[in-house]
Motif scaffolding. Structure first.
Motif, short mmCIF file in Angstrom:
data_model
loop_
_atom_site.label_atom_id
_atom_site.label_comp_id
_atom_site.label_asym_id
_atom_site.label_seq_id
_atom_site.Cartn_x
_atom_site.Cartn_y
_atom_site.Cartn_z
N VAL A 177 63.45 117.87 5.82
CA VAL A 177 64.09 117.22 4.67
C VAL A 177 63.96 118.13 3.44
N LEU A 178 62.75 118.61 3.20
CA LEU A 178 62.52 119.49 2.05
C LEU A 178 63.29 120.81 2.22
N HIS A 179 63.26 121.36 3.41
CA HIS A 179 63.94 122.62 3.67
C HIS A 179 65.45 122.46 3.48
N ALA A 180 66.00 121.36 3.95
CA ALA A 180 67.45 121.12 3.80
C ALA A 180 67.84 121.06 2.34
N SER A 181 66.97 120.54 1.50
CA SER A 181 67.31 120.40 0.08
C SER A 181 67.50 121.75 -0.61
N GLU A 240 69.45 116.42 9.90
CA GLU A 240 69.39 116.55 11.35
C GLU A 240 69.71 117.98 11.79
N GLU A 241 70.70 118.60 11.17
CA GLU A 241 71.03 119.99 11.48
C GLU A 241 69.84 120.90 11.17
N GLN A 242 69.17 120.64 10.06
CA GLN A 242 68.02 121.44 9.66
C GLN A 242 66.85 121.24 10.63
N ARG A 243 66.68 120.01 11.11
CA ARG A 243 65.63 119.72 12.09
C ARG A 243 65.86 120.54 13.36
N LEU A 244 67.11 120.55 13.82
CA LEU A 244 67.44 121.32 15.02
C LEU A 244 67.28 122.82 14.79
N HIS A 245 67.67 123.28 13.61
CA HIS A 245 67.51 124.69 13.25
C HIS A 245 66.03 125.09 13.29
N ARG A 267 75.32 109.67 1.54
CA ARG A 267 74.05 109.50 2.23
C ARG A 267 74.18 109.92 3.69
N ALA A 268 75.28 109.56 4.32
CA ALA A 268 75.51 109.93 5.73
C ALA A 268 75.62 111.45 5.88
N GLU A 269 76.31 112.10 4.94
CA GLU A 269 76.44 113.55 4.99
C GLU A 269 75.08 114.23 4.81
N TRP A 270 74.27 113.71 3.89
CA TRP A 270 72.93 114.24 3.67
C TRP A 270 72.08 114.08 4.94
N GLN A 271 72.16 112.92 5.59
CA GLN A 271 71.39 112.68 6.81
C GLN A 271 71.82 113.64 7.93
N THR A 272 73.11 113.94 8.00
CA THR A 272 73.61 114.91 8.98
C THR A 272 73.03 116.29 8.71
N THR A 273 72.97 116.67 7.44
CA THR A 273 72.39 117.96 7.07
C THR A 273 70.92 118.04 7.45
#
Length: 174
Positions: free
Chosen positions: A80-84, A111-116, A103-109
């Motif tokens: 979450v912090l890294h995505a920001s 999730e993408e960062q988690r996978l990254h 909010r949905a777009e942020w949550q998608t980002t």
């Protein structure tokens, strides 16, 4: 006022309030001005002429991280912090609001960062990927100390939390 997860936001002047019960003394809260990047410790007692007890000028990066730590003070995942750090500032602010699409777009980002970061873990490059986050948190940590707050890394190294400096010193004395 619009309600944020753990704080309140006034869309006009972009002030967000966070009472942080248990982390700040009773009758105090943090206020973040997202337009001018100012962190304020404020008194919530209305009898005070000047409710501002302490202020600190922040960088945009500081605000990005701090807002998330204030939204999730007891467990804020690294992704979450890294995505920001890599998301647009206006998009982040909108994603933290009650606007459903943002909010949905942020949550998608997130999730993408988690996978990254999971891929980076598999490749052995996770620490390198997280270096910008470590550096930014280090700078923010120093700015939070006058407010009586510390940023702590969970033992699992997967999330951060805010702690009260007074709680830390009491624990160290025992």
């Amino acid at each position: 006022m619009k309600e944020a997860s753990n704080g309140q936001s006034d869309g006009e002047d972009e002030l967000r309030f966070f009472p942080l019960e248990g982390l700040l003394p009773v009758g105090q809260a943090l206020s973040v001005n997202t337009t001018y990047s100012i962190l304020s410790l404020v008194s919530t007692h209305t009898e005070n002429d000047n409710p501002i007890l302490l202020q600190e000028l922040l960088t945009e990066t500081d605000v990005r991280l701090l807002l998330l730590l204030l939204e999730l003070p007891y467990y804020c995942p690294q992704e979450v912090l890294h995505a920001s750090l890599f998301y647009s500032y206006s998009g982040l602010l909108a994603g933290l609001s009650s606007e459903t699409a943002a909010r949905a777009e942020w949550q998608t980002t997130i999730e993408e960062q988690r996978l990254h970061l999971l891929r980076a873990q598999e490749l052995g490059t996770r620490k390198k990927e997280l270096k910008p986050l470590y550096n930014a948190l280090s700078k923010l940590r120093a700015k939070l100390h006058p407010f009586g707050l510390e940023i702590a890394l969970f033992a699992s190294s997967s999330a951060y939390s805010l702690l009260s400096l007074s709680q830390i010193s009491e624990a160290n004395e025992q």
